[in-house]
Design a protein around this motif. Structure first.
Motif, PDB file in Angstrom:
ATOM      1  N   ALA A 116       0.837  -1.187   0.000  1.00 20.05           N
ATOM      2  CA  ALA A 116       0.000   0.000   0.000  1.00 20.05           C
ATOM      3  C   ALA A 116       0.876   1.243   0.000  1.00 20.05           C
ATOM      4  O   ALA A 116       1.825   1.348   0.788  1.00 20.05           O
ATOM      5  N   VAL A 125       1.053  -4.996   3.735  1.00 19.37           N
ATOM      6  CA  VAL A 125      -0.200  -5.248   4.441  1.00 19.37           C
ATOM      7  C   VAL A 125      -0.530  -6.729   4.310  1.00 19.37           C
ATOM      8  O   VAL A 125      -0.695  -7.241   3.203  1.00 19.37           O
ATOM      9  N   ALA A 127      -3.086  -9.395   4.279  1.00 19.39           N
ATOM     10  CA  ALA A 127      -4.527  -9.367   4.035  1.00 19.39           C
ATOM     11  C   ALA A 127      -5.027 -10.765   3.719  1.00 19.39           C
ATOM     12  O   ALA A 127      -4.266 -11.640   3.296  1.00 19.39           O
ATOM     13  N   ILE A 173      -8.531  -6.975   6.558  1.00 17.11           N
ATOM     14  CA  ILE A 173      -7.258  -6.480   7.080  1.00 17.11           C
ATOM     15  C   ILE A 173      -7.434  -6.154   8.557  1.00 17.11           C
ATOM     16  O   ILE A 173      -8.545  -6.143   9.071  1.00 17.11           O
ATOM     17  N   VAL A 196      -4.998   0.586   0.966  1.00 15.72           N
ATOM     18  CA  VAL A 196      -5.203  -0.854   0.829  1.00 15.72           C
ATOM     19  C   VAL A 196      -6.198  -1.144  -0.293  1.00 15.72           C
ATOM     20  O   VAL A 196      -5.983  -2.029  -1.136  1.00 15.72           O
TER      21      VAL A 196
END
Length: 359
Positions: A116, A125, A127, A173, A196
């Motif tokens: 991101a 991130v 996820a 997330i 994101v």
């Protein structure tokens, strides 16, 4: 840093009882652990993380991996303020990732790492992505996330339901300052959420619409994104808006919420009440100019209990007069209408499906 706070284990279990029921933890387990716990932060017999982790390992040995994941989640609760809690969280992530793909659900699960772009800096991130096989390229993207004390693993079932009911590509997330998020919470946390979503849209550029579904403090971010009209639709289950972030309510917070929320800022030292009051006030959507006369919202559904133990009855009032926002308070229900999540979540997902379809 992550820091400890003074907590009453029995009171904490009682306050979380309804939520943990939804995750499959029985009264018998909660009562048994509660009777054994005498220490919140150390490790060993009688210590919170250890006793919950023992129950989790027992469930895993018996092949009940969904329960094991939930129990490790209780073990790491409420913050990673000690090595024992951090270890319980590592165990929860490992247990979840080993067994999540084996569910009988038709929804395909994948753990992905997004990059991101936040202010010109690439942030990793962690996820979780969900979707049913054969989705069209233009299927909507729905981000589902939760608050400062309940992270993405605990909302796996919600994500799977969203994928099935909406027919969407669903992403979960941890909100800023929690779980595996590498950035601290701040009044501009929506920038992280937007980054994101932008990164995920690179995977699916043909997605026709983007929505956000947030529980508790993540519901604060979904309200903000809707008021800024950065998403096509949003759901907030128990998000904080204005009054709930002001001094009287902040000083009255119970059940460890001061320390839980303070930890999300990842400060260099534990926050005292005076500092916490100042920091939480910065998050007010009114003080940020988003609730002024003439405010409009992308389609937004707000649901909460009218007996929210972490908020104020008047907190939602500003949304009632904003075009595009729909407010629903569940009588005699607590934070996030926890007693009625079995009906609230499907209803909210159906609303989101209809809204994204333009019905």
């Amino acid at each position: 840093m992550q820091y400890e706070m003074e907590l009453d284990a029995a009171e904490l279990i009682e306050e979380r009882r309804q939520q943990w029921h939804v995750l499959g933890i029985t009264d018998a387990i909660m009562d048994s652990v509660g009777a054994r716990v005498t220490d919140m932060w150390n490790s060993g017999s009688g210590c919170w993380a250890t006793e919950w982790s023992r129950e989790a390992q027992r469930a895993a040995d018996e092949g009940n991996h969904a329960l094991a994941v939930a129990l490790y989640g209780a073990a790491k609760f409420p913050v990673l303020g000690s090595p024992a809690h951090a270890e319980a969280y590592r165990a929860q992530v490992a247990e979840f990732l080993e067994h999540a793909p084996q569910t009988q659900d038709t929804v395909v699960f994948e753990r992905i790492t997004l990059l991101a772009d936040i202010g010109g800096m690439a942030v990793e991130v962690a996820a979780h992505a969900y979707g049913e096989p054969g989705l069209n390229a233009d299927a909507p993207i729905v981000l589902v996330f939760s608050g400062v004390d309940t992270w993405k693993i605990e909302i796996d079932d919600v994500a799977r339901s969203a994928a099935r009911i909406i027919g969407a590509r669903v992403l979960t997330i941890d909100m800023p300052g929690t779980g595996e998020a590498l950035v601290a919470n701040s009044m501009h946390g929506e920038r992280y959420v937007e980054a994101v979503l932008a990164a995920y849209r690179e995977y699916w550029p043909a997605a026709r619409k983007v929505a956000a579904f947030g529980f508790s403090f993540a519901g604060h971010w979904t309200i903000k994104l809707a008021l800024m009209q950065r998403v096509d639709a949003a759901v907030s289950i128990g998000g904080m808006i204005d009054d709930a972030l002001q001094e009287p309510n902040v000083r009255a917070l119970r059940f460890g919420m001061k320390g839980i929320w303070g930890n999300s800022l990842r400060p260099e030292a534990p926050l005292d009440d005076e500092t916490l009051v100042k920091e939480m006030a910065k998050f007010s959507l009114r003080s940020q100019g988003l609730l002024e006369d003439g405010a409009r919202s992308a389609p937004l559904l707000f649901i909460n209990g009218d007996r929210d133990q972490h908020s104020t009855p008047t907190d939602v009032d500003p949304l009632r007069s904003i075009p595009g926002a729909t407010v629903r308070l569940i009588p005699e229900a607590t934070h996030c209408a926890a007693e009625h999540l079995g009906t609230v979540i499907p209803e909210a997902l159906l609303w989101l499906r209809r809204t994204l379809a333009g019905e």
